[in-house]
Design an enzyme around this catalytic site. Structure first.
Site, PDB file in Angstrom:
ATOM      1  N   ARG A  51       0.805  -1.230   0.000  1.00 47.41           N
ATOM      2  CA  ARG A  51       0.000   0.000   0.000  1.00 47.41           C
ATOM      3  C   ARG A  51       0.831   1.270   0.000  1.00 47.41           C
ATOM      4  NH1 ARG A  51      -2.724  -3.848   1.638  1.00 47.41           N
ATOM      5  NH2 ARG A  51      -0.753  -4.332   2.600  1.00 47.41           N
ATOM      6  N   THR A  52       1.752   1.376   0.946  1.00 51.04           N
ATOM      7  CA  THR A  52       2.424   2.659   1.137  1.00 51.04           C
ATOM      8  C   THR A  52       3.248   3.004  -0.098  1.00 51.04           C
ATOM      9  OG1 THR A  52       2.523   2.085   3.469  1.00 51.04           O
ATOM     10  CG2 THR A  52       3.806   3.984   2.764  1.00 51.04           C
ATOM     11  N   LYS A  80      26.031  -3.251  -0.380  1.00 47.17           N
ATOM     12  CA  LYS A  80      27.504  -3.114  -0.452  1.00 47.17           C
ATOM     13  C   LYS A  80      28.041  -2.376   0.761  1.00 47.17           C
ATOM     14  CE  LYS A  80      26.770  -2.252  -5.314  1.00 47.17           C
ATOM     15  NZ  LYS A  80      26.789  -1.110  -6.237  1.00 47.17           N
ATOM     16  N   ARG A 101      11.031   3.981   3.727  1.00 47.87           N
ATOM     17  CA  ARG A 101      10.632   2.952   4.707  1.00 47.87           C
ATOM     18  C   ARG A 101      11.879   2.175   5.081  1.00 47.87           C
ATOM     19  NH1 ARG A 101       5.609  -1.128   4.690  1.00 47.87           N
ATOM     20  NH2 ARG A 101       4.654   0.849   5.261  1.00 47.87           N
ATOM     21  N   HIS A 129       4.414   5.630  11.701  1.00 50.40           N
ATOM     22  CA  HIS A 129       4.004   5.525  10.299  1.00 50.40           C
ATOM     23  C   HIS A 129       3.037   6.699  10.047  1.00 50.40           C
ATOM     24  CE1 HIS A 129       2.947   4.051   6.446  1.00 50.40           C
ATOM     25  NE2 HIS A 129       2.677   2.791   6.727  1.00 50.40           N
TER      26      HIS A 129
HETATM   27  N1   CP Z   1      -0.482  -0.054   5.762  1.00 49.68           N
HETATM   28  C1   CP Z   1       0.754  -0.343   5.291  1.00 49.68           C
HETATM   29  O1   CP Z   1       1.745   0.266   5.704  1.00 49.68           O
HETATM   30  O2   CP Z   1       0.777  -1.314   4.336  1.00 49.68           O
HETATM   31  P1   CP Z   1       2.083  -1.766   3.535  1.00 49.68           P
HETATM   32  O3   CP Z   1       3.031  -2.387   4.514  1.00 49.68           O
HETATM   33  O4   CP Z   1       1.605  -2.702   2.487  1.00 49.68           O
HETATM   34  O5   CP Z   1       2.693  -0.506   2.953  1.00 49.68           O
END
Ligand code: CP
Length: 316
Positions: A51-52, A80, A101, A129
Site C-alpha cells: 500500500r504505502t 555493499k 521505509r 508511520h
Molecule cells: N499499511 C501499510 O503500511 O501497508 P504496507 O506495509 O503494504 O505498505
C-alpha cells in the site's frame, strides 16, 4: 524545508488543511493532474510494502510527477555497505522529495538530517508511520464527520504496531476522545504512549478482552501481530490469533461503528466481515492515495532550505 517524520510534525490545523485538500483532489482530480509536473519522487523502500509504496508512487504519477527508487534493500547499494546517510545525500541530487521505509526506528529522522530534499517517513521499524495516520484521520473524518468525541478501540499488537503509536499520538490532540486498548499483556503499547494519553488527560481503558467493549466503540482499529518484529517464532505463534473479528463479534457493536485496519491483514479479521457495511478498511486504502497526493503537494510547496550539517557535527 519540511519533513514528515512523526504524526505530530504537522499541526492539527495543517492536518485539517491536508484533509480538505484530499477531499478537493477527490472531487476534481483533473485539476491536479499537472501539479507536480517536472518533479521527481524517490521511493526508497528498505522493507516490504504494498500500500504505502504503491499509493505514494501512484499519487506522484497522478500529480504529473515521476518516480525513481527501489522496492527492497537487496536492490540498493545498502547491500555493499552504503549508509542511509550517504544514500539520502546521493538521492537528493536525483529527486525533489524522498519517501523512506526502513526497519530501524529513527532512520527517517536521521535521513532528514542529511537530506537536501523533504523526507517522508513511510514507516521506521516499530516506531511511527505518519502517512498511515493521515490516511486513518481522513477515513475517520469521512465516515464520522469529526475527529473528536469518539471512543476508539485499538486491538491486536499495540506494542510493535507503528500505525497504532502514530494514530494515538495524533488523535490525542482532538477533544474528548476515549481510548480502549485491547491486547495481550505482552503486546501492550510502549510506556511513552500511555504518558502521552495521561498528559493529554484522555480517558483510557486497557484490557485483554475485546467483546466487553464492542458496544461502546465508534471506531475499531484492528491490527496484525507484527511477526517481523518478534525475537522468536514461538511467541509469535502463541500470540498471532489472540483476536479474530468475525460476524458474531460484529453483532455486539453499534450499527454505525466503523472497522479500520491499516492492512495487510492475516487472520485478525475474518473475510466474512468484509461485506458488513461497517468494514471500512478497503475505503481506507483509497483515502491513502488521496492524502498522500495532498501531502506531496504541501511538502513540495514549502520553501527549500539548507539541511543541518549533521555529518559535520556528528563525525568530524
Ligand atoms: N499499511 C501499510 O503500511 O501497508 P504496507 O506495509 O503494504 O505498505
Amino acid at each position: 524545508m519540511r519533513h514528515l517524520i512523526e504524526s505530530t510534525d504537522m499541526s492539527a490545523q495543517e492536518v485539517t488543511d491536508l484533509i480538505d485538500l484530499a477531499i478537493e483532489i477527490d472531487a476534481n482530480p483533473q485539476g491536479y493532474a499537472d501539479r507536480c509536473k517536472g518533479k521527481i519522487m524517490a521511493s526508497l523502500f528498505y522493507e516490504p510494502s504494498t500500500r504505502t509504496r504503491l499509493s505514494f508512487e501512484s499519487a506522484m504519477l497522478s500529480l504529473g510527477g515521476q518516480v525513481v527508487g527501489f522496492a527492497s534493500e537487496s536492490s540498493s547499494s545498502a547491500t555493499k555497505g552504503e549508509s542511509l546517510a550517504d544514500t539520502i545525500r546521493v538521492v537528493s541530487n536525483y529527486s525533489d522529495i524522498a519517501v523512506i521505509r526502513h526497519p530501524k526506528e529513527g532512520s527517517a529522522l536521521m535521513a532528514s538530517q542529511f537530506s537536501l530534499i523533504p523526507v517522508i517517513n513511510a514507516g521506521d521499524g516499530g516506531h511511527e508511520h505518519p502517512t498511515q495516520t493521515l490516511t486513518d484521520l481522513l477515513t475517520i473524518y469521512s465516515v464520522k464527520g469529526k475527529l473528536s468525541e469518539l471512543t476508539i478501540g485499538f486491538c491486536g499488537d499495540l506494542k510493535f504496531g507503528r500505525t497504532v503509536h502514530s494514530l494515538i499520538k495524533a488523535l490525542s490532540r482532538y477533544a474528548d476522545n476515549r481510548y480502549v486498548l485491547v491486547s495481550p499483556f505482552e503486546l501492550r503499547p510502549p510506556d511513552y504512549i500511555y504518558t502521552i494519553l495521561r498528559e493529554n488527560k484522555r480517558k483510557t481503558v486497557s484490557d485483554e478482552r475485546l467483546d466487553d467493549h464492542m458496544r461502546d466503540l465508534d471506531i475499531l482499529y484492528m491490527t496484525r501481530v507484527q511477526r517481523e518484529r518478534f525475537f522468536n517464532e514461538e511467541d509469535y505463534v502463541r500470540l498471532k490469533d489472540s483476536y479474530i473479528l468475525d460476524t458474531a463479534k460484529m453483532r455486539l457493536a453499534k450499527p454505525d461503528m466503523a472497522v479500520l485496519h491499516p492492512l495487510p491483514r492475516v487472520n485478525e479479521i475474518a473475510p466474512e466481515v468484509d461485506k458488513d457495511p461497517r468494514a471500512k478498511y478497503f475505503e481506507q486504502v483509497r483515502y491513502g492515495k488521496l492524502i498522500r497526493m495532498a501531502l506531496i503537494i504541501k511538502l513540495l510547496s514549502a520553501p527549500v532550505g539548507r539541511p543541518i550539517d549533521a555529518y559535520d557535527t556528528q563525525y568530524r
